[in-house]
Motif scaffolding. Sequence first.
Motif, PDB file in Angstrom:
ATOM      1  N   UNK A 421       0.821  -1.220   0.000  1.00 34.77           N
ATOM      2  CA  UNK A 421       0.000   0.000   0.000  1.00 34.77           C
ATOM      3  C   UNK A 421       0.856   1.272   0.000  1.00 34.77           C
ATOM      4  N   UNK A 422       2.090   1.154   0.455  1.00 27.07           N
ATOM      5  CA  UNK A 422       2.985   2.318   0.466  1.00 27.07           C
ATOM      6  C   UNK A 422       3.538   2.630  -0.918  1.00 27.07           C
ATOM      7  N   UNK A 423       3.366   1.723  -1.881  1.00 21.55           N
ATOM      8  CA  UNK A 423       3.887   1.943  -3.230  1.00 21.55           C
ATOM      9  C   UNK A 423       2.932   2.802  -4.042  1.00 21.55           C
ATOM     10  N   UNK A 424       3.448   3.729  -4.814  1.00 18.77           N
ATOM     11  CA  UNK A 424       2.572   4.565  -5.646  1.00 18.77           C
ATOM     12  C   UNK A 424       1.838   3.719  -6.685  1.00 18.77           C
ATOM     13  N   UNK A 425       0.553   3.936  -6.816  1.00 14.59           N
ATOM     14  CA  UNK A 425      -0.232   3.249  -7.831  1.00 14.59           C
ATOM     15  C   UNK A 425      -0.799   1.908  -7.406  1.00 14.59           C
ATOM     16  N   UNK A 426      -0.522   1.475  -6.164  1.00 11.31           N
ATOM     17  CA  UNK A 426      -1.068   0.203  -5.663  1.00 11.31           C
ATOM     18  C   UNK A 426      -2.178   0.516  -4.668  1.00 11.31           C
ATOM     19  N   UNK A 427      -3.408   0.153  -5.030  1.00  4.88           N
ATOM     20  CA  UNK A 427      -4.542   0.429  -4.148  1.00  4.88           C
ATOM     21  C   UNK A 427      -4.864  -0.791  -3.291  1.00  4.88           C
ATOM     22  N   UNK A 428      -5.887  -0.649  -2.444  1.00  3.84           N
ATOM     23  CA  UNK A 428      -6.247  -1.707  -1.506  1.00  3.84           C
ATOM     24  C   UNK A 428      -6.643  -2.993  -2.235  1.00  3.84           C
ATOM     25  N   UNK A 429      -7.363  -2.857  -3.348  1.00  2.00           N
ATOM     26  CA  UNK A 429      -7.827  -4.038  -4.073  1.00  2.00           C
ATOM     27  C   UNK A 429      -6.628  -4.810  -4.644  1.00  2.00           C
ATOM     28  N   UNK A 430      -5.699  -4.103  -5.265  1.00  2.00           N
ATOM     29  CA  UNK A 430      -4.529  -4.766  -5.851  1.00  2.00           C
ATOM     30  C   UNK A 430      -3.660  -5.394  -4.775  1.00  2.00           C
ATOM     31  N   UNK A 431      -3.461  -4.679  -3.668  1.00  2.00           N
ATOM     32  CA  UNK A 431      -2.668  -5.222  -2.568  1.00  2.00           C
ATOM     33  C   UNK A 431      -3.302  -6.494  -2.014  1.00  2.00           C
ATOM     34  N   UNK A 432      -4.632  -6.483  -1.880  1.00  2.00           N
ATOM     35  CA  UNK A 432      -5.317  -7.670  -1.385  1.00  2.00           C
ATOM     36  C   UNK A 432      -5.226  -8.836  -2.348  1.00  2.00           C
ATOM     37  N   UNK A 433      -5.318  -8.550  -3.636  1.00  2.00           N
ATOM     38  CA  UNK A 433      -5.220  -9.605  -4.638  1.00  2.00           C
ATOM     39  C   UNK A 433      -3.825 -10.231  -4.618  1.00  2.00           C
ATOM     40  N   UNK A 434      -2.784  -9.396  -4.506  1.00  2.00           N
ATOM     41  CA  UNK A 434      -1.416  -9.915  -4.430  1.00  2.00           C
ATOM     42  C   UNK A 434      -1.249 -10.742  -3.159  1.00  2.00           C
ATOM     43  N   UNK A 435      -1.826 -10.283  -2.072  1.00  2.00           N
ATOM     44  CA  UNK A 435      -1.746 -11.040  -0.816  1.00  2.00           C
ATOM     45  C   UNK A 435      -2.420 -12.404  -0.964  1.00  2.00           C
ATOM     46  N   UNK A 436      -3.549 -12.451  -1.627  1.00  2.00           N
ATOM     47  CA  UNK A 436      -4.287 -13.694  -1.809  1.00  2.00           C
ATOM     48  C   UNK A 436      -3.518 -14.668  -2.688  1.00  2.00           C
ATOM     49  N   UNK A 437      -2.949 -14.186  -3.787  1.00  2.00           N
ATOM     50  CA  UNK A 437      -2.298 -15.072  -4.755  1.00  2.00           C
ATOM     51  C   UNK A 437      -0.817 -15.273  -4.432  1.00  2.00           C
TER      52      UNK A 437
END
Length: 483
Positions: A421-437
């Motif tokens: 989430x601290x990275x520019x351009x990464x929102x909550x949805x993308x962070x959660x998807x990366x966490x899941x996969x």
Amino acid sequence: MIDVETGYQAVRSRDSRFDGVFFTAVRTTGIYCRPSCPAVTPKQENVTFYPTAAAAQGAGYRACRRCRPDAVPGSPEWDVRADLVGRAMRLIRDGIVDRDGVAGLAARLGYSARQVHRQLTAEVGAGPVALARAQRAQAARVLLQTTDLPVTQVAFAAGFASVRQFNDSMREIYARTPTQLRAVTRGQRAAAARPPGAAPGAPAVPAAGVPLRLAHRGPYDPTVFALLARQAVPGVEEVTGEPGARTYRRTLRLPYGVGIAEVDEPGAKDGDGRWLECRLRLADLRDLTTAVQRMRRLFDLDADPEAVAATLGADPLLAPLLRRAPGLRSPGAADPHELAVCAVLDARPERTSALVAGYGEPLPGGPDGGLTHLFPAARTLAAADQAELPKPVPALAAALADGTLCLDPGADRERAHRALLALPGVDEWTAGYIRMRALGDPDVFLPTPNATQRVANAWRPWRSYALRHLWAATPHKNRIETP
């Protein structure tokens, strides 16, 4: 650890759902088995239960020759747990102890080696060395029974430090010498040959690859093959064949060299099979354990569909979806860095194709079918001209390369989520998807039209599986996996 009464009832009924969750040791025979072993059920007073094969081996028991208790799915507990023991077990399965020793494992976890050993011994009955030894023995048995490699090469390929250590371990665990363990197969196996790109001195690998059966629990829904076909990164992944008889193929960047993995879709001919057929072609057979675990994570083969159904089936929204697809998995990632980069690019093949062509490493020896490259390494992308890379790839690659963001099997999931989430351009949805996969978290909730956060709390700790069922039932799925 499961209670004695429940464990013994599972043994009496030969319940395969508990295979890999615990192991049954019989004092009168000196043998340990999986719960579903077809042998005569021992008396309860003669039985001791262990949470791992390594714990049973440490207590002096040898593996059953009939049910092969080392060839079971891993316990789903280690994918659910986010504490020190869960993280340690995931790293050990990935082979870190063989590569970096106990000190390397402890450094990844941020604890002392003594603390790691103490907690693992208290919870799973064995320390990191014993757990890694059990894993080496399993890898050696697979190589002995599926290849014609000389015994000496098998010993070092499986990760043993010496032939003597190898011989002693195999006799202690299997009550047979390596030569006796070697299976007599029908027909003539492919001659051993070193593939293009193999390092000098690396153990030779059969030209056709090492054939494996990747065990799983319960039915296996093939939806994951359709997802992988839609998202396949050109040059790195491909899915061949028609639905019902598809094969997933991909290149692998491994600690000791390059690999190619092939996994066959379970078809009608498999019936109620308990494994996926897999072939691994490795430049260095020391990568066998790591490659197997990466494919297991990708196809979510340690999941427990019964446990998932017990929780999600109580929800009126999800119950009919579970009946429709009882073996639906929540796929992980063979390469967490690759998954993260693809996720920030919305997993569009046209976007990832250019990245692979420009920065990927060509496959040693040339193309293999549709496979041509290894996915670009994070350090390669971090060193590239940032102006030439699509956003937000530069910031993500830099964080992966310098360790600010860790996505390995033992990563702290909460810390990784915050770093994303601290990275520019990464929102909550993308962070959660990366966490899941990428991190294989079974309990991630992402906003959907079907459910709110409050409703989804009842789905813990299987919210990732609930999302999979909801996405499979809706035409537009989600913003990344939409066909």
